[in-house]
Design a protein around this motif. Structure first.
Motif, short mmCIF file in Angstrom:
data_model
loop_
_atom_site.label_atom_id
_atom_site.label_comp_id
_atom_site.label_asym_id
_atom_site.label_seq_id
_atom_site.Cartn_x
_atom_site.Cartn_y
_atom_site.Cartn_z
N CYS A 1 0.84 -1.21 0.00
CA CYS A 1 0.00 0.00 0.00
C CYS A 1 0.87 1.26 0.00
N PHE A 2 0.25 2.36 -0.41
CA PHE A 2 0.91 3.66 -0.34
C PHE A 2 -0.13 4.71 0.02
N VAL A 3 0.33 5.85 0.46
CA VAL A 3 -0.55 6.96 0.85
C VAL A 3 -0.61 7.96 -0.29
N ASN A 4 -1.81 8.25 -0.79
CA ASN A 4 -1.96 9.18 -1.91
C ASN A 4 -1.95 10.63 -1.44
N ALA A 5 -2.14 11.56 -2.40
CA ALA A 5 -2.07 12.98 -2.10
C ALA A 5 -3.14 13.42 -1.12
N ALA A 6 -4.28 12.68 -1.09
CA ALA A 6 -5.36 13.03 -0.18
C ALA A 6 -5.17 12.45 1.21
N GLY A 7 -4.09 11.70 1.39
CA GLY A 7 -3.82 11.10 2.69
C GLY A 7 -4.49 9.75 2.90
N ASP A 8 -5.07 9.18 1.84
CA ASP A 8 -5.72 7.88 1.95
C ASP A 8 -4.73 6.76 1.64
N THR A 9 -4.88 5.65 2.35
CA THR A 9 -4.06 4.48 2.09
C THR A 9 -4.67 3.68 0.94
N VAL A 10 -3.88 3.44 -0.10
CA VAL A 10 -4.36 2.79 -1.32
C VAL A 10 -3.59 1.49 -1.53
N ARG A 11 -4.33 0.40 -1.78
CA ARG A 11 -3.67 -0.86 -2.14
C ARG A 11 -3.16 -0.74 -3.57
N ALA A 12 -1.89 -1.08 -3.77
CA ALA A 12 -1.25 -0.84 -5.06
C ALA A 12 -1.49 -1.94 -6.07
N PHE A 13 -1.70 -3.19 -5.61
CA PHE A 13 -1.72 -4.34 -6.53
C PHE A 13 -0.49 -4.27 -7.44
N SER A 14 0.66 -4.17 -6.80
CA SER A 14 1.92 -4.01 -7.54
C SER A 14 2.01 -5.02 -8.68
N SER A 15 2.26 -4.51 -9.89
CA SER A 15 2.27 -5.35 -11.08
C SER A 15 3.55 -5.14 -11.88
N TYR A 16 3.88 -6.19 -12.61
CA TYR A 16 5.12 -6.20 -13.39
C TYR A 16 4.83 -6.85 -14.73
N PHE A 17 5.25 -6.18 -15.82
CA PHE A 17 5.08 -6.70 -17.17
C PHE A 17 6.46 -6.85 -17.79
N GLU A 18 6.70 -8.01 -18.41
CA GLU A 18 8.02 -8.28 -18.97
C GLU A 18 7.90 -8.89 -20.36
N LEU A 19 8.76 -8.44 -21.24
CA LEU A 19 8.91 -8.98 -22.59
C LEU A 19 10.31 -9.56 -22.69
N SER A 20 10.43 -10.86 -23.00
CA SER A 20 11.75 -11.50 -23.04
C SER A 20 11.88 -12.39 -24.26
N TYR A 21 13.13 -12.68 -24.60
CA TYR A 21 13.42 -13.54 -25.75
C TYR A 21 14.71 -14.31 -25.48
N THR A 22 14.71 -15.60 -25.81
CA THR A 22 15.88 -16.46 -25.66
C THR A 22 16.31 -16.96 -27.03
N HIS A 23 17.57 -16.77 -27.35
CA HIS A 23 18.10 -17.28 -28.62
C HIS A 23 19.12 -18.37 -28.32
N ASN A 24 18.92 -19.55 -28.91
CA ASN A 24 19.81 -20.68 -28.69
C ASN A 24 20.82 -20.79 -29.83
#
Length: 306
Positions: free
Chosen positions: A192-215
């Motif tokens: 969670c983090f505190v927004n500008a209004a002072g409210d605690t907000v759940r972030a649902f922290s997310s991560y997006f990745e693009l990858s490639y493997t060459h053999n």
């Protein structure tokens, strides 16, 4: 972002072009034979186009059509650092994992025992449990991360020291074109983090990745990835709405010991562009504060059962 997507699409374009080139010679000969037999040119071309599309699809995804039975594998690694999605998670460590599956369903257990930094004062054991489904290039799984410094069902500690629960989804085009897309979101953790209004907000922290493997021949492979967080999250220290947090490059060499066993040696370089832009001084390596670094390297030796 557009540049990253274009670069990621290049292997697909080149591979499809190479396949089309191989088919071209055969098509020229087939056209001539068709005209000699009196078959119409337009009908012949339409038939060939339909067959070629089917052949390309089969060439790309034939490995996903094979039946999936009982599978199992295991591996163990000795690493100089524990690097994860552009973040520094620990120093020297031993990691091991075991996976068993059937028909695409699988259960995976992963262990990490290592020190938090190069002072060797604090150890940080961790166990990850995954339950998922992997078939036709699509993988969906639930990941539970347990750290031994808290209760098993306690998600209330600081995110990098407590437990967390994630839902992840990944898609790989094919084994011939191993372009992979990954999305991961936290659904339970101290996130969670505190927004500008002072409210605690759940972030649902997310991560997006693009990858490639060459053999390459002789067991060499090269892996590249770009990872981003789409909104305020733990990956950017809840500071930015969007940030590129991981640019990663790995070079790996594999040796086969037998038909079922192998060894590997891997070197890795990671750069966190978001951290580097925020504070360029963190690019300096420091054994007492490695978690703040934006540039890290790693070397790994591993053995595995395949």
């Amino acid at each position: 972002m557009a540049l990253v997507l274009c670069i990621g699409a290049l292997p697909f374009v080149f591979s499809a072009g190479a396949y089309a080139g191989e088919k071209a010679k055969g098509n020229i000969k087939a056209k001539g034979e068709g005209l000699v037999k009196g078959e119409g040119l337009e009908a012949k071309e339409a038939k060939e186009a339909k067959e070629e599309k089917r052949d390309i699809a089969q060439w790309l995804w034939e490995d996903y059509k094979k039946p999936v039975g009982l599978t199992y594998n295991a591996q163990a690694r000795l690493q100089a650092s524990y690097l994860w999605r552009g973040l520094y998670a620990g120093a020297a460590n031993i990691q091991a994992s075991a996976n068993v599956g059937y028909g695409g369903l699988y259960l995976d257990m992963w262990w990490n025992v290592g020190v938090t930094d190069w002072t060797f004062r604090t150890f940080q054991p961790e166990v990850d449990l995954s339950l998922g489904f992997n078939r036709w290039g699509l993988e969906v799984f639930v990941l539970y991360v347990y750290n031994f410094n808290t209760g098993f069902f306690d998600f209330g500690n600081y995110p990098n020291k407590g437990n967390r629960l994630e839902i992840d989804a990944a898609y790989t085009l094919s084994k011939k074109i191993p372009l992979k897309f990954l999305w991961s979101s936290r659904v339970a953790a101290s996130d969670c983090f505190v927004n500008a209004a002072g409210d605690t907000v759940r972030a649902f922290s997310s991560y997006f990745e693009l990858s490639y493997t060459h053999n390459f021949p002789l067991g060499f492979s090269l892996y590249g990835a770009v990872g981003m967080t789409p909104w305020k999250s733990i990956y950017s220290d809840f500071d930015k709405d969007f940030a590129v947090v991981n640019v990663e490059l790995r070079a790996r060499k594999d040796w086969s010991v037998s038909t079922r066993c192998g060894m590997m040696l891997q070197v890795q370089l990671t750069v966190n562009p978001n951290a580097l832009a925020t504070d360029r001084a963190t690019a300096r390596w420091h054994p007492y504060a490695p978690e703040g670094q934006s540039i890290n390297a790693n070397i790994t030796y591993g053995v595995y059962l395949k």
